[in-house]
Design an enzyme around this catalytic site. Structure first.
Site, PDB file in Angstrom:
ATOM      1  N   TYR A 107       0.841  -1.195   0.000  1.00  0.00           N
ATOM      2  CA  TYR A 107       0.000   0.000   0.000  1.00  0.00           C
ATOM      3  C   TYR A 107       0.877   1.246   0.000  1.00  0.00           C
ATOM      4  O   TYR A 107       1.575   1.526   0.978  1.00  0.00           O
ATOM      5  CB  TYR A 107      -0.888  -0.028   1.239  1.00  0.00           C
ATOM      6  N   LYS A 126      -1.073  -1.020  -4.241  1.00  0.00           N
ATOM      7  CA  LYS A 126      -2.279  -0.202  -4.072  1.00  0.00           C
ATOM      8  C   LYS A 126      -1.835   1.237  -3.849  1.00  0.00           C
ATOM      9  O   LYS A 126      -1.022   1.509  -2.963  1.00  0.00           O
ATOM     10  CB  LYS A 126      -3.103  -0.698  -2.889  1.00  0.00           C
TER      11      LYS A 126
END
Length: 313
Positions: A143, A168
Site C-alpha cells: 500500500y 495499491k
C-alpha cells in the site's frame, strides 16, 4: 493459496472490492456476530473480495488478538466464495506478527500498510516489505501512501520479490503511477496488479483507468452496495451517462461531505452502515463520530443515490 491463484481471482473482479468496517458493541468491544453479518451481506451483494481489518476496518485500533478474531470471522463469513485479504502493518516485527496471525486465521492474502511513523528511505522500505513477504506464504499487496512512497525503481524490485503481487496507490500522483506502471511493464515480465486506493476511489477511477489501472477499493460499497455496483457495471460497459450521473449526483457531493471532518473516510462510512440498519457501533479513538448534521446530509445523499439508480432503470 499460492500467489498466482489470488492474483488471478483479483485481476478481473465481477464486483467492487469490499473493505468492511469493524463492528463494536455498546461497550466498545468487538461484535463478531454483527461483523460476520456485515461481511456476509457484502459478499452476497456482489463483492469480488473482502479486505478485512484494513484502513476502513480501523486496523490501527485493533489489538493483535482482535485482529486475528476479525480476520477469522471474515474468512468464516466469506465461506470461500471470494478471497479475504487482511491488513498488516506497523514496524517490521509487528507487521510480520500480524501477517502470521492472518495466515493462521485462514486469510488468502495481505495488504501491507505503511510502516509506523518513520520516514524511511527506499532501501529500508524495500527491506521491510521483502521481510514481510518472506514471513508467510500469503501473497502481499503493498500500500503506497503517507510515509511509504516508492520510486519506479523500488516498485520494480518489489515486483521481482517472491510473494509481492501488486501495489495499491493511496497517494494520487498520476505522473508517478504512470512511470511506475511503465517501469514495471518494461523490466518485469508477468502481470503485476495495481489498485486505486484513494478514499472514495470511484471519484478518481476514470483517471486511473486511463493508466490501465482497473482495480479500486470501494468504501461506498459498505453502506450503499447498490450504488457502488451500478458504478462498477458502468465502468465495465463504458456507460458514460451512468458514470456522469453518479459522479455528479452522488460521488462528488459525498467526497465534499467527507472532506468536512478529519477521519470521515472511516467514521462517515461507519455512520452510513448504521443508517442502512446494521449497528456496527462507533469508531474508536483517536477517530471521532461525524456531527449530527453531517449524518443527516449523508442520509439525504444515500436517498439521492438510489433515486439516480431509479432514473437509470
Amino acid at each position: 493459496m499460492t500467489p498466482a491463484p489470488l492474483a488471478a481471482r483479483l485481476r478481473d473482479p465481477s464486483g467492487p472490492l469490499f473493505f468492511p468496517v469493524t463492528a463494536y458493541g455498546p461497550d466498545g468491544s468487538l461484535d463478531l456476530d454483527v461483523y460476520r453479518t456485515h461481511v456476509r451481506r457484502g459478499v452476497e451483494a456482489g463483492a469480488a473480495a473482502v479486505f478485512a481489518c484494513c484502513g476502513t476496518g480501523e486496523f490501527h485500533a485493533l489489538l493483535p488478538e482482535e485482529f486475528e478474531a476479525c480476520a477469522r470471522a471474515a474468512v468464516e463469513a466469506a465461506e470461500g466464495r471470494v478471497p479475504v485479504i487482511a491488513g498488516a502493518g506497523y514496524g517490521t516485527a509487528l507487521a510480520v506478527r500480524y501477517a502470521r496471525l492472518a495466515e493462521d486465521a485462514g486469510a488468502d492474502g495481505l495488504l501491507a500498510m505503511p510502516p509506523y511513523l518513520v520516514l524511511a528511505g527506499q532501501e529500508g522500505l524495500l527491506r521491510h516489505y521483502r521481510e514481510l513477504a518472506a514471513a508467510t506464504a500469503l501473497p502481499v499487496i503493498v500500500y503506497q501512501r503517507d510515509n511509504a512512497v516508492f520510486t519506479p525503481e523500488t516498485v520494480v524490485e518489489l515486483a521481482r520479490t517472491d510473494g509481492v503481487i501488486g501495489l495499491k496507490d493511496g497517494l494520487g500522483d498520476l505522473d508517478l503511477m504512470q512511470r511506475i506502471v511503465s517501469a514495471v511493464r518494461t523490466e518485469v515480465p508477468g502481470d503485476f496488479l495495481y489498485f486505486n486506493g484513494l478514499p472514495t476511489a470511484e471519484q478518481t477511477q476514470l483517471a486511473y483507468r486511463a493508466l490501465g489501472i482497473t482495480l479500486y477499493s470501494s468504501a461506498v460499497f459498505c453502506f450503499a452496495p447498490e450504488i457502488a455496483l451500478a458504478f462498477h457495471r458502468a465502468l465495465r460497459t463504458d456507460d458514460q451517462d451512468t458514470l456522469r450521473r453518479l459522479l455528479d449526483g452522488f460521488y462528488r457531493p459525498f467526497v465534499e461531505l467527507r472532506a468536512q471532518g478529519r477521519g470521515y473516510a472511516v467514521s462517515l462510512v461507519k455512520a452510513g452502515v448504521r443508517l442502512r440498519g446494521l449497528d456496527v457501533g462507533e469508531v474508536r479513538p483517536p477517530l471521532h463520530e461525524p456531527g449530527e448534521d453531517h449524518v443527516k446530509q449523508l442520509a439525504q445523499l444515500i436517498e439521492r443515490g438510489h433515486a439516480l439508480l431509479e432514473e437509470d432503470a
